[in-house]
Design a protein around this motif. Structure first.
Motif, PDB file in Angstrom:
ATOM      1  N   LEU A 365       0.829  -1.204   0.000  1.00 30.52           N
ATOM      2  CA  LEU A 365       0.000   0.000   0.000  1.00 30.52           C
ATOM      3  C   LEU A 365       0.867   1.259   0.000  1.00 30.52           C
ATOM      4  O   LEU A 365       0.559   2.235  -0.722  1.00 30.52           O
ATOM      5  CB  LEU A 365      -0.927  -0.010   1.223  1.00 30.52           C
ATOM      6  CG  LEU A 365      -2.020  -1.083   1.240  1.00 30.52           C
ATOM      7  CD1 LEU A 365      -2.889  -0.941   2.486  1.00 30.52           C
ATOM      8  CD2 LEU A 365      -2.900  -0.993  -0.007  1.00 30.52           C
ATOM      9  N   LEU A 429      -2.524  -4.339  -5.284  1.00 33.64           N
ATOM     10  CA  LEU A 429      -3.766  -4.366  -4.506  1.00 33.64           C
ATOM     11  C   LEU A 429      -4.380  -5.759  -4.491  1.00 33.64           C
ATOM     12  O   LEU A 429      -5.016  -6.143  -3.504  1.00 33.64           O
ATOM     13  CB  LEU A 429      -4.747  -3.340  -5.074  1.00 33.64           C
ATOM     14  CG  LEU A 429      -4.379  -1.873  -4.853  1.00 33.64           C
ATOM     15  CD1 LEU A 429      -5.422  -0.956  -5.483  1.00 33.64           C
ATOM     16  CD2 LEU A 429      -4.253  -1.570  -3.363  1.00 33.64           C
ATOM     17  N   VAL A 455      -7.169   3.451   1.451  1.00 31.00           N
ATOM     18  CA  VAL A 455      -7.379   1.996   1.445  1.00 31.00           C
ATOM     19  C   VAL A 455      -7.455   1.528   2.896  1.00 31.00           C
ATOM     20  O   VAL A 455      -6.563   1.840   3.699  1.00 31.00           O
ATOM     21  CB  VAL A 455      -6.245   1.267   0.707  1.00 31.00           C
ATOM     22  CG1 VAL A 455      -6.501  -0.243   0.736  1.00 31.00           C
ATOM     23  CG2 VAL A 455      -6.124   1.751  -0.722  1.00 31.00           C
TER      24      VAL A 455
END
Length: 464
Positions: A365, A429, A455
């Motif tokens: 991330l 992802l 996220v």
């Protein structure tokens, strides 16, 4: 032999067998009870008639005397259907009179000991002679001051024959009933299983090219509706899996083709003429970079495949989420400084997860956020504990993602048009989502195009 024993029995055969056995049991019980009632009634009726005959003979002897009684006994000629055979004995046991030919059929010693008339019925004896069944009684009676013994044989052969014929009739009815039950069971079972055969035929028509077809659950019987619904759901999942697999194969071929084409093109250009050592070094360095990219793609694909097959081991433990996040952020801080991007961490709490997988998910991330955050931007990592789960949120104020791309962000190899020029392969992802799914959690993404992306990863806490 073993294959025939292990061969499963059909449902139709089991239903027919069970229905036939149940019908046979019920018929046997019903007919048996009916036969028992009829036989008991006939037996009781014969005993009642025999008792009447005993009391009638006793009264006749008492009123008319032995001479008249003897004349009446010998006056009846014996025949094949004589219902009663009578013998009178004096006090010394000598036969005074008897039904003609009775001594040839039943001797006087065969009869039970003489009793009172009422007691004689209870002490009767069955005796077979010349193919006939007799019920024997012996009683004494006084007449003219002397005591006489009367021996009475009741011919029950006709009643026995009726009972035998009745039993044969019952057996015939039972066999016929069982046969009819088996036939009815076969017809009913075939008709009842017809929808199952129709469902089987419908499913057999469905192939790889007809996965979008459905058998429907509304037209089937109520018992088959859950099965039809289950098949439709299975077909939907298969259709989705085939679609994703086709897309995955196409994307994989595209992603692998690019680095291979780059390496091949650079090598061919380098071989067109003699190069300097620096040129060859540059070509080799470019090839190494492409090989590293291929290695990362293959490594990520293998990891995702192991997660999908549930073979990836999870060594969960509780650890300080804030300390783990700060360690990951420190690793990416050098790259962030090069882009003049700040990384901040906030929140506290103990998370329950695999430390290595957690580091890989948060690292992906952060890597993603750094790639799409412009200079002098910021990235925030927040951790927080809730009632039954732990949340990790990564927010950046980068370029953001358009709304039409958000539903596909966790798909493998998916990249929005704005990210096509990046070095990623569209697996970051997807890998994060696989790690969270492996922990039984969930991942979500929120973004405003041009303003940034958030996220959120949810990791379940251990149940107390």
């Amino acid at each position: 032999m073993l294959s025939s024993l292990n061969k499963p029995r059909s449902i139709a055969f089991q239903l027919i067998l069970l229905f036939t056995l149940a019908a046979a049991f019920l018929l046997a019980c019903g007919l048996g009870v009916f036969y028992s009632i009829v036989a008991h009634h006939a037996f009781a009726e014969d005993n009642a008639v025999l008792a009447d005959k005993v009391f009638a003979l006793s009264a006749d002897l008492r009123e008319n005397g032995p001479e008249v009684f003897s004349e009446e006994v010998t006056a009846h000629r014996a025949g094949p259907h004589t219902p009663y055979w009578i013998r009178i004995l004096d006090s010394n046991g000598r036969a005074i009179a008897e039904t003609p030919e009775m001594d040839q059929l039943i001797s006087k010693q065969t009869f039970p000991v003489a009793q009172e008339p009422a007691e004689a019925i209870r002490t009767r004896r069955d005796y077979r002679s010349a193919g006939k069944l007799f019920s024997l009684v012996s009683f004494h009676e006084q007449s003219g001051g002397d005591t006489y013994a009367l021996q009475l044989a009741q011919d029950r052969s006709s009643d026995e024959q009726v009972e035998r014929n009745f039993a044969l009739l019952f057996i015939a009815v039972l066999v016929g009933g069982v046969g009819a039950s088996a036939l009815i069971a076969t017809l009913v079972t075939r008709r009842g299983l017809r929808p199952l055969r129709q469902m089987t035929e419908s499913l057999q028509r469905i192939g790889p090219d007809q996965l979008k077809e459905r058998i429907g659950s509304g037209t089937w019987p109520r018992e088959l509706q859950p099965l039809a619904f289950g098949f439709d759901q299975m077909l939907k999942r298969l259709d989705d899996s085939f679609t994703r697999l086709s897309q995955f194969s196409a994307d994989l071929a595209h992603e692998l083709r690019t680095p291979i084409a780059n390496m091949l093109g650079e090598a061919q250009v380098a071989l067109t003429r003699d190069r300097t050592a620096a040129d060859y070094r540059e070509t080799i360095e470019s090839t190494v970079a492409e090989c590293e990219r291929l290695s990362r793609i293959v490594d990520n694909l293998l990891f995702v495949a192991r997660v999908d097959a549930a073979r990836e081991p999870i060594a969960r433990e509780q650890f300080d989420a804030r300390a783990a996040v700060e360690k990951i952020a420190e690793f990416y801080q050098t790259a962030a400084d090069d882009h003049h991007v700040t990384i901040t961490c906030s929140g506290n709490g103990q998370i329950y997860a695999d430390p290595d997988l957690f580091e890989r998910a948060v690292g992906n991330l952060l890597d993603n956020a750094l790639r799409f955050t412009a200079g002098h931007g910021s990235i925030r990592v927040a951790v927080s504990k809730h009632n039954s789960d732990f949340e990790v949120a990564v927010h950046d104020n980068g370029s953001g993602i358009a709304a039409e791309h958000l539903p596909h962000c966790f798909d493998r190899f998916y990249r929005a048009a704005s990210s096509r020029g990046s070095d990623g392969a569209g697996l970051g992802l997807a890998l994060v989502k696989s790690i969270v799914d492996l922990h039984g959690g969930s991942a979500s993404i929120e973004s405003i195009f041009g303003h940034g992306t958030t996220v959120k990863l949810i990791f379940p806490l251990p149940q107390k």
